[in-house]
Write a protein that holds these residues in place. Structure first.
Motif, PDB file in Angstrom:
ATOM      1  N   VAL A  62      22.815  53.422   6.562  1.00  0.00           N
ATOM      2  CA  VAL A  62      23.669  53.822   5.394  1.00  0.00           C
ATOM      3  C   VAL A  62      23.233  54.731   4.499  1.00  0.00           C
ATOM      4  CG1 VAL A  62      25.020  52.571   3.576  1.00  0.00           C
ATOM      5  CG2 VAL A  62      25.113  51.494   5.632  1.00  0.00           C
ATOM      6  N   GLU A  63      21.969  54.368   4.016  1.00  0.00           N
ATOM      7  CA  GLU A  63      21.300  55.235   2.925  1.00  0.00           C
ATOM      8  C   GLU A  63      20.969  56.579   3.605  1.00  0.00           C
ATOM      9  OE1 GLU A  63      21.125  54.622  -0.333  1.00  0.00           O
ATOM     10  OE2 GLU A  63      22.062  52.825   0.281  1.00  0.00           O
ATOM     11  N   GLY A  64      20.944  56.927   4.785  1.00  0.00           N
ATOM     12  CA  GLY A  64      20.650  58.109   5.613  1.00  0.00           C
ATOM     13  C   GLY A  64      21.766  58.963   5.496  1.00  0.00           C
ATOM     14  N   VAL A  65      22.726  58.141   5.847  1.00  0.00           N
ATOM     15  CA  VAL A  65      24.049  59.063   5.737  1.00  0.00           C
ATOM     16  C   VAL A  65      24.576  59.318   4.444  1.00  0.00           C
ATOM     17  CG1 VAL A  65      26.658  58.843   6.423  1.00  0.00           C
ATOM     18  CG2 VAL A  65      24.808  58.048   7.885  1.00  0.00           C
ATOM     19  N   LYS A  66      24.260  58.479   3.481  1.00  0.00           N
ATOM     20  CA  LYS A  66      24.692  58.632   2.023  1.00  0.00           C
ATOM     21  C   LYS A  66      23.902  59.875   1.458  1.00  0.00           C
ATOM     22  CE  LYS A  66      25.982  54.213   0.037  1.00  0.00           C
ATOM     23  NZ  LYS A  66      25.359  53.283  -0.847  1.00  0.00           N
ATOM     24  N   SER A  67      22.793  60.038   2.172  1.00  0.00           N
ATOM     25  CA  SER A  67      21.933  61.230   1.484  1.00  0.00           C
ATOM     26  C   SER A  67      22.189  62.656   2.204  1.00  0.00           C
ATOM     27  CB  SER A  67      20.378  60.900   1.689  1.00  0.00           C
ATOM     28  OG  SER A  67      19.966  60.838   3.124  1.00  0.00           O
ATOM     29  N   GLY A  68      23.162  62.576   3.419  1.00  0.00           N
ATOM     30  CA  GLY A  68      23.477  63.728   3.724  1.00  0.00           C
ATOM     31  C   GLY A  68      22.806  63.941   5.307  1.00  0.00           C
ATOM     32  N   LEU A  69      22.127  63.202   5.971  1.00  0.00           N
ATOM     33  CA  LEU A  69      21.582  63.140   7.153  1.00  0.00           C
ATOM     34  C   LEU A  69      22.740  62.630   8.266  1.00  0.00           C
ATOM     35  CD1 LEU A  69      18.189  61.486   6.742  1.00  0.00           C
ATOM     36  CD2 LEU A  69      18.665  63.875   6.793  1.00  0.00           C
ATOM     37  N   ARG A  70      22.866  63.203   9.264  1.00  0.00           N
ATOM     38  CA  ARG A  70      23.687  62.811  10.362  1.00  0.00           C
ATOM     39  C   ARG A  70      23.190  62.171  11.262  1.00  0.00           C
ATOM     40  NH1 ARG A  70      25.770  64.634  15.195  1.00  0.00           N
ATOM     41  NH2 ARG A  70      24.277  66.360  15.540  1.00  0.00           N
ATOM     42  N   VAL A  71      23.787  60.862  11.860  1.00  0.00           N
ATOM     43  CA  VAL A  71      23.067  59.859  12.754  1.00  0.00           C
ATOM     44  C   VAL A  71      23.357  60.905  14.178  1.00  0.00           C
ATOM     45  CG1 VAL A  71      23.179  57.714  14.012  1.00  0.00           C
ATOM     46  CG2 VAL A  71      23.679  58.066  11.634  1.00  0.00           C
ATOM     47  N   GLY A  72      22.071  60.920  14.732  1.00  0.00           N
ATOM     48  CA  GLY A  72      22.226  61.645  16.084  1.00  0.00           C
ATOM     49  C   GLY A  72      22.244  60.447  17.136  1.00  0.00           C
ATOM     50  N   MET A 132      10.155  60.474   3.451  1.00  0.00           N
ATOM     51  CA  MET A 132       9.804  59.552   4.498  1.00  0.00           C
ATOM     52  C   MET A 132       9.807  58.114   3.900  1.00  0.00           C
ATOM     53  SD  MET A 132       7.805  61.324   7.681  1.00  0.00           S
ATOM     54  CE  MET A 132       6.270  61.490   6.939  1.00  0.00           C
ATOM     55  N   CYS A 133       9.057  57.950   2.604  1.00  0.00           N
ATOM     56  CA  CYS A 133       8.890  56.820   2.063  1.00  0.00           C
ATOM     57  C   CYS A 133      10.074  56.188   1.552  1.00  0.00           C
ATOM     58  CB  CYS A 133       7.989  56.929   0.788  1.00  0.00           C
ATOM     59  SG  CYS A 133       6.251  56.998   1.355  1.00  0.00           S
ATOM     60  N   ALA A 134      11.049  57.287   1.093  1.00  0.00           N
ATOM     61  CA  ALA A 134      12.376  56.758   0.695  1.00  0.00           C
ATOM     62  C   ALA A 134      13.286  56.116   1.854  1.00  0.00           C
ATOM     63  CB  ALA A 134      13.081  58.053   0.238  1.00  0.00           C
ATOM     64  N   VAL A 135      13.155  56.765   3.175  1.00  0.00           N
ATOM     65  CA  VAL A 135      13.788  56.025   4.279  1.00  0.00           C
ATOM     66  C   VAL A 135      13.214  54.578   4.321  1.00  0.00           C
ATOM     67  CG1 VAL A 135      14.122  56.055   6.817  1.00  0.00           C
ATOM     68  CG2 VAL A 135      14.165  58.146   5.484  1.00  0.00           C
ATOM     69  N   ILE A 136      11.940  54.289   4.166  1.00  0.00           N
ATOM     70  CA  ILE A 136      11.540  52.760   4.486  1.00  0.00           C
ATOM     71  C   ILE A 136      12.105  52.444   3.026  1.00  0.00           C
ATOM     72  CG2 ILE A 136       9.399  51.735   4.227  1.00  0.00           C
ATOM     73  CD1 ILE A 136       8.137  54.130   5.861  1.00  0.00           C
ATOM     74  N   ASP A 137      11.842  52.773   1.911  1.00  0.00           N
ATOM     75  CA  ASP A 137      12.286  51.863   0.888  1.00  0.00           C
ATOM     76  C   ASP A 137      13.624  51.610   0.917  1.00  0.00           C
ATOM     77  OD1 ASP A 137       9.579  52.111  -0.195  1.00  0.00           O
ATOM     78  OD2 ASP A 137       9.984  53.773  -1.621  1.00  0.00           O
ATOM     79  N   SER A 138      14.577  52.195   1.570  1.00  0.00           N
ATOM     80  CA  SER A 138      15.994  51.835   1.613  1.00  0.00           C
ATOM     81  C   SER A 138      16.177  50.592   2.281  1.00  0.00           C
ATOM     82  CB  SER A 138      16.970  52.991   2.167  1.00  0.00           C
ATOM     83  OG  SER A 138      16.409  53.186   3.504  1.00  0.00           O
ATOM     84  N   ALA A 139      15.200  50.350   2.983  1.00  0.00           N
ATOM     85  CA  ALA A 139      15.387  49.003   3.742  1.00  0.00           C
ATOM     86  C   ALA A 139      14.965  47.858   3.075  1.00  0.00           C
ATOM     87  CB  ALA A 139      14.381  48.903   5.034  1.00  0.00           C
ATOM     88  N   ARG A 140      14.393  48.068   1.912  1.00  0.00           N
ATOM     89  CA  ARG A 140      13.995  46.863   0.906  1.00  0.00           C
ATOM     90  C   ARG A 140      15.094  46.171   0.189  1.00  0.00           C
ATOM     91  NH1 ARG A 140       8.477  47.365   1.273  1.00  0.00           N
ATOM     92  NH2 ARG A 140       7.831  49.562   1.277  1.00  0.00           N
ATOM     93  N   LYS A 141      15.043  44.900  -0.104  1.00  0.00           N
ATOM     94  CA  LYS A 141      15.995  44.289  -0.698  1.00  0.00           C
ATOM     95  C   LYS A 141      16.346  44.822  -2.195  1.00  0.00           C
ATOM     96  CE  LYS A 141      14.731  39.647   1.145  1.00  0.00           C
ATOM     97  NZ  LYS A 141      14.360  38.432   1.000  1.00  0.00           N
ATOM     98  N   LYS A 142      17.531  45.025  -2.274  1.00  0.00           N
ATOM     99  CA  LYS A 142      18.086  45.640  -3.548  1.00  0.00           C
ATOM    100  C   LYS A 142      18.075  44.783  -4.775  1.00  0.00           C
ATOM    101  CE  LYS A 142      19.612  48.914  -1.018  1.00  0.00           C
ATOM    102  NZ  LYS A 142      18.734  49.619  -0.245  1.00  0.00           N
TER     103      LYS A 142
END
Length: 142
Positions: A62-72, A132-142
């Protein structure tokens, strides 16, 4: 005078080790391969305690798509997620692949992120670590 120099160098070395020890795991685990002329690969990983792999997968996607990345490609069961980042390089559009692997680790998830850039693509080490750390951090509890 030489003894003062040796002590100063020793203190600098110790302070550098202390800074490395204080680095977040995703920063400390960062590795870069290749070079500017042949293309580079950037990798890092961290463990996110208390977050199941399926939950980490969903949050990262979800966070990857929100940030403009496209799911391959994605395979939630296998914990494999591939993003594509559109970028311009030498006047041409290129797709920069991001590969994310999410594995069970203790009571949480080990998340590994790998990104590749083509030959001649300019990017700073700090930008790669931060993104890359932001990708990992997006998995943490909000």
């Amino acid at each position: 005078m030489k003894m003062t120099h040796v002590i100063a160098v020793g203190l600098l070395a110790l302070s550098g080790q202390a800074l490395a020890a204080d680095a977040r795991p995703c920063e400390a685990n960062y590795v870069q391969g290749g070079n500017f002329m042949s293309g580079r690969t950037f990798t890092t990983w961290d463990v996110v305690p208390g977050v199941a792999p399926a939950t980490a997968f969903s949050r990262i996607q979800v966070e990857g798509v929100k940030s403009g990345l496209r799911v391959g490609n994605s395979d939630k069961g296998a914990g494999i997620l591939t993003f594509e980042q559109n970028a311009s390089h030498n006047g041409q559009n290129v797709s920069l692949p991001w590969n994310v692997v999410i594995e069970a680790e203790g009571n949480g998830s080990k998340i590994t992120v790998t990104k590749s850039t083509p030959p001649g693509y300019a990017s700073s080490k700090q930008f790669q670590i931060t993104s890359m750390c932001a990708v990992i951090d997006s998995a943490r509890k909000k």
